[in-house]
Design a protein around this motif. Structure first.
Motif, PDB file in Angstrom:
ATOM      1  N   THR A   7       0.840  -1.206  -0.025  1.00  0.00           N
ATOM      2  CA  THR A   7      -0.047   0.197  -0.091  1.00  0.00           C
ATOM      3  C   THR A   7       1.076   1.344  -0.154  1.00  0.00           C
ATOM      4  O   THR A   7       2.092   0.955  -0.100  1.00  0.00           O
ATOM      5  CB  THR A   7      -0.871   0.150   1.195  1.00  0.00           C
ATOM      6  OG1 THR A   7       0.092   0.438   2.304  1.00  0.00           O
ATOM      7  CG2 THR A   7      -1.490  -1.560   1.573  1.00  0.00           C
ATOM      8  N   GLU A  64      -5.272  -5.327   7.204  1.00  0.00           N
ATOM      9  CA  GLU A  64      -4.290  -4.255   7.069  1.00  0.00           C
ATOM     10  C   GLU A  64      -3.267  -3.738   8.128  1.00  0.00           C
ATOM     11  O   GLU A  64      -3.289  -4.475   9.087  1.00  0.00           O
ATOM     12  CB  GLU A  64      -5.158  -3.069   6.683  1.00  0.00           C
ATOM     13  CG  GLU A  64      -5.895  -2.407   7.972  1.00  0.00           C
ATOM     14  CD  GLU A  64      -6.091  -0.941   8.018  1.00  0.00           C
ATOM     15  OE1 GLU A  64      -5.174  -0.199   7.377  1.00  0.00           O
ATOM     16  OE2 GLU A  64      -7.214  -0.403   8.400  1.00  0.00           O
ATOM     17  N   SER A 117      -5.584   4.318   8.779  1.00  0.00           N
ATOM     18  CA  SER A 117      -6.005   3.509   7.741  1.00  0.00           C
ATOM     19  C   SER A 117      -5.705   4.572   6.496  1.00  0.00           C
ATOM     20  O   SER A 117      -6.653   4.369   5.433  1.00  0.00           O
ATOM     21  CB  SER A 117      -7.265   2.960   7.530  1.00  0.00           C
ATOM     22  OG  SER A 117      -7.345   2.202   8.695  1.00  0.00           O
ATOM     23  N   HIS A 170      -3.638   4.807   3.877  1.00  0.00           N
ATOM     24  CA  HIS A 170      -3.381   4.212   2.733  1.00  0.00           C
ATOM     25  C   HIS A 170      -4.282   2.909   2.236  1.00  0.00           C
ATOM     26  O   HIS A 170      -4.235   2.588   1.162  1.00  0.00           O
ATOM     27  CB  HIS A 170      -1.809   3.793   2.591  1.00  0.00           C
ATOM     28  CG  HIS A 170      -1.027   4.780   2.805  1.00  0.00           C
ATOM     29  ND1 HIS A 170      -0.348   5.041   3.966  1.00  0.00           N
ATOM     30  CD2 HIS A 170      -0.237   5.649   2.161  1.00  0.00           C
ATOM     31  CE1 HIS A 170       0.338   5.982   4.131  1.00  0.00           C
ATOM     32  NE2 HIS A 170       0.335   6.595   2.753  1.00  0.00           N
ATOM     33  N   PHE A 171      -5.074   2.432   3.271  1.00  0.00           N
ATOM     34  CA  PHE A 171      -5.957   1.340   3.058  1.00  0.00           C
ATOM     35  C   PHE A 171      -7.101   1.721   2.201  1.00  0.00           C
ATOM     36  O   PHE A 171      -7.794   0.925   1.196  1.00  0.00           O
ATOM     37  CB  PHE A 171      -6.511   0.741   4.358  1.00  0.00           C
ATOM     38  CG  PHE A 171      -7.054  -0.438   4.241  1.00  0.00           C
ATOM     39  CD1 PHE A 171      -6.259  -1.722   3.587  1.00  0.00           C
ATOM     40  CD2 PHE A 171      -8.161  -0.731   4.389  1.00  0.00           C
ATOM     41  CE1 PHE A 171      -6.897  -2.902   3.587  1.00  0.00           C
ATOM     42  CE2 PHE A 171      -9.010  -1.957   4.502  1.00  0.00           C
ATOM     43  CZ  PHE A 171      -8.312  -2.934   3.908  1.00  0.00           C
ATOM     44  N   PHE A 173      -6.252   1.677  -1.267  1.00  0.00           N
ATOM     45  CA  PHE A 173      -5.788  -0.016  -1.574  1.00  0.00           C
ATOM     46  C   PHE A 173      -7.262  -0.635  -1.983  1.00  0.00           C
ATOM     47  O   PHE A 173      -7.302  -1.601  -2.750  1.00  0.00           O
ATOM     48  CB  PHE A 173      -5.340  -0.494  -0.235  1.00  0.00           C
ATOM     49  CG  PHE A 173      -4.982  -1.991  -0.300  1.00  0.00           C
ATOM     50  CD1 PHE A 173      -3.598  -2.254  -0.871  1.00  0.00           C
ATOM     51  CD2 PHE A 173      -5.832  -2.866   0.083  1.00  0.00           C
ATOM     52  CE1 PHE A 173      -3.271  -3.731  -0.849  1.00  0.00           C
ATOM     53  CE2 PHE A 173      -5.336  -4.274  -0.042  1.00  0.00           C
ATOM     54  CZ  PHE A 173      -4.249  -4.523  -0.385  1.00  0.00           C
ATOM     55  N   GLN A 214      -8.324   0.245  -5.323  1.00  0.00           N
ATOM     56  CA  GLN A 214      -7.603  -0.488  -6.390  1.00  0.00           C
ATOM     57  C   GLN A 214      -7.995  -1.913  -6.463  1.00  0.00           C
ATOM     58  O   GLN A 214      -7.601  -2.689  -7.494  1.00  0.00           O
ATOM     59  CB  GLN A 214      -6.016  -0.261  -5.691  1.00  0.00           C
ATOM     60  CG  GLN A 214      -5.191  -0.635  -7.028  1.00  0.00           C
ATOM     61  CD  GLN A 214      -3.607  -0.313  -6.179  1.00  0.00           C
ATOM     62  OE1 GLN A 214      -3.433   0.463  -5.196  1.00  0.00           O
ATOM     63  NE2 GLN A 214      -2.613  -1.030  -6.830  1.00  0.00           N
TER      64      GLN A 214
END
Lengths: 468, 468
Positions: free
Chosen positions: B67, B161, B168, B170-171, B174, B177
């Motif tokens: 991530t 994660e 969170s 960058h989650f 992610f 994506q």
């Protein structure tokens, strides 16, 4: 009898020996004598030992003597006679902690002579001014007198302590214990500032200091703000709410009884102060500020010298690392200090502060207090004879009339000298406002050091000649 | 089709394999996966790798994927068929920092099974509950099903994660994506608590979180309070004054617009909550408190679940070491967080807080802000089918009716699952109020771990049998 007509020769000797004087100062500055941190106790001892050896070399009987804390140095000139003015010189070898270390441009205990941005030569190190540089001006003046005339023009004793920066807690009992060895006609202290870079000053009043640490406790452990947030007392919230109420919108301190006993400055002194025309541009602009933050109805010079103040010197609680943590801490604490003026009772101020905090505690919270300092403000005797002699000597050295000023800072020992030893104190110093004392990159102007030594040479000469 | 009549055999397998389950949890707890501190980035990677290997051994295709921050684990059971309920299980392997380390009775990353003062068996380590212990209950339940029947009773995907404890950040990208790989009918999360040690609970609302860091700056360097005290702005004084005004005397938050959009709890829910009879004795006494500190006109259960709150989670400025230092610092900072409820806009709350601070700054002071978290509060759909199935299963396992409760804590990912993946989340967890999560000596009851595994075995069974 000392040949005081040798004055010019002694001043010439100061000029000729300046490089060696500087080397001796650097040797002292290299010793990490931070009194606040027990990890440096050995360095404090080393500083005392170093000074005792150096002062002995000037023809003194010097001894390092234990106190309840860091040791002190006591010295008496072997040439003391008893039939002339006897000065007790006081200084302190301990220095402030150096944090935040990252803001220093060089290691704080590796002194260097360098150039200020505006071209002045400056000595940079922790203690360069406060007080190793300042106390060295007197020691080097004694050395010059002795080198030229073989003796000192007046009787001199010296006492140097190691706990000034942490409240001199063990030094007062030490004074009591050694009062016979410290007998003198008056005290000299070199731990104050000039009015500005060209105007010498004698400090005639000093603010006192009450320094308290307060810790607020609530839950019996740290809590998760998601689970307990909204229901659990938060000690940081309580602490900020209480401390945030210490001043009102006009900058007055709200603690009941805080201003009890505070006197107005006499009209003639206030008139002299107004003539000095201390502006925010002069005093605050160099540190990045523009507007006096104290009592709105007071002159800037009153705010910093004749009025009592309250500052929060430190605060900590909860998570202070990088990133975030959703914690409600079990406790939070702050260091709060009060600068006092003559007339205020330190014990009463301390008790009033504690009552202020305690009376504002919500249910489930408790407060613990720790006393770090407890010294009254004092006003010196403007009519003491050494003051007139010193004023004349300083005016001669600097070519500008020496002024009498009030200091915002505390030198609690002055009150103790009066109370324990029965002597008045003459406060002469060569610090400047931009010396960064207690801050990173502390410095002392080479000019302050050099002309400071010359000033003491002249002051000793003037003291020898005053009607006695 | 999985033979769901094997339920009792799978439960027996959980009981028989408990020691091995515990060993596997301990191996995970030994990894110092503190997400807030960059120094532990390698440990976070190690935790992800460790989990991927373990989940692969259960018959999943598991991968560690990067991530923008710490990596995440994505896994799909190889036996997924597409014609039965598909659950996406979510957990997080990252843990809170461990300071103050001195308050831990044992090293936080050396897990141990020990006895609580009252005789309960407890697992002690950072992450023992939040969330390594909790997520392991689901993984061990999958293992038991596979060991006995060779497959899982429902389709399962797993995502774990490593940045839940730091917002969170960058989650969410992610999730965007990898949304195709994460497709499911609903999500399962094991990161919440029981109502009490005997009463299982499903959490149906969660508070959001806005977490801000604010730094107040004044002078361009630290100042000596003796020289500048009374005239120089003190950032700690400014900070305490502003933060001390965030609440009024009734515990209400004073930021203009803060309560915009906050809804009252429906009367029938409030009636259910009143019946739970949450008293200060039950909730606050175990942590050393006695009186709810939130909005004076609200029930305790409202204060901690349906009402928004504000907490100062950390504060620091000036000298915080041993002893005293008479400094006026150049800056002071605090971490301030808000728990939000459904209806409040996190961006609006953040902006209102910043405006509150900025509008109260005196001359010569500036404020810098840093955003750590920005998640809305949410209410779940009480009528979702998996909820009824889970409620029945939990009631069977614990022998006591499972209750539906609001949580004071934030699990921001639940809103993102709805928004990004279009799925509702079922929140089932086995934490207890005395688990010390985010605090020293975090623990998880062995009973929570053991019956938690058994609970998930039953919930999967119930999900397989629900009308679909």
């Amino acid at each position: 009898m000392a040949n005081t007509s040798n004055l010019q020769a002694v001043l010439d000797q100061v000029d000729a020996g300046l490089d060696q004087s500087l080397e001796r100062l650097f040797a002292l500055l290299r010793i990490k004598s931070i009194s606040a941190d027990p990890a440096f106790a050995g360095d404090c001892q080393a500083a005392a030992d170093h000074l005792a050896v150096d002062i002995t070399s000037l023809g003194f009987d010097a001894e390092v003597r234990p106190t309840g804390g860091h040791p002190a140095v006591i010295a008496k000139a072997r040439g003391n006679r008893g039939d002339r003015p006897h000065a007790l010189f006081y200084g302190h070898y301990d220095v402030q902690p150096v944090d935040p270390l990252s803001l220093w441009h060089r290691p704080p205990f590796e002194p260097v002579l360098t150039d200020h941005a505006d071209g002045r030569k400056i000595i940079v190190a922790r203690g360069a001014q406060d007080d190793k540089g300042q106390l060295s001006t007197f020691i080097e003046a004694c050395r010059a007198w002795r080198d030229v005339t073989g003796e000192l023009p007046i009787d001199v004793s010296i006492v140097i302590e190691g706990e000034e920066e942490v409240g001199s807690k063990h030094f007062v009992p030490f004074l009591q214990q050694h009062k016979d060895d410290l007998a003198a006609d008056f005290a000299l202290v070199c731990d104050t500032s000039m009015w500005d870079g060209n105007t010498p000053a004698i400090t005639t009043s000093l603010r006192g200091l009450v320094y308290e640490e307060v810790k607020i406790k609530a839950a019996n452990r740290d809590l998760h703000s998601g689970i307990y947030g909204g229901a659990a007392q938060n000690p940081i919230r309580v602490l900020t709410r209480i401390l945030g109420g210490l001043h009102n919108d006009s900058g007055h301190i709200t603690i009941p009884g805080f201003y009890d006993g505070v006197q107005e400055v006499p009209p003639e002194v206030l008139a002299q102060w107004k003539a000095l025309n201390l502006t925010p541009d002069l005093f605050l602009k160099p540190v990045g500020l523009s507007r006096p933050a104290g009592e709105a109805d007071r002159l800037l010079i009153e705010q910093i010298s004749s009025r009592p103040t309250c500052d929060i010197n430190g605060i900590v609680g909860g998570y202070t690392g990088e990133g975030s943590k959703t914690v409600i801490p079990a406790e939070a604490s702050a260091k709060v200090s009060f600068r006092l003026v003559e007339g205020q009772d330190p014990a009463q101020v301390r008790d009033a502060f504690r009552a202020f905090v305690t009376s504002r505690l919500p249910e489930d919270c408790s407060a613990e207090f720790l006393e770090h300092s407890n010294a009254p403000g004092i006003a010196l005797d403007w009519s003491m004879k050494p003051l007139a002699a010193a004023k004349r000597a300083l005016t001669e050295e600097w070519g500008k009339e020496a002024v009498l000023i009030g200091s915002g800072a505390s030198i609690p020992i002055v009150a103790d000298f009066k109370r324990v030893l029965g002597v008045d104190t003459l406060l002469v110093g060569f610090g400047l406002d931009d010396d960064n004392i207690h801050s990173p990159n502390e410095k002392y102007d080479l000019r302050s050091f050099h002309k400071g030594i010359r000033s003491w040479v002249r002051v000793m000469h003037a003291l020898a000649e005053m009607p006695f």
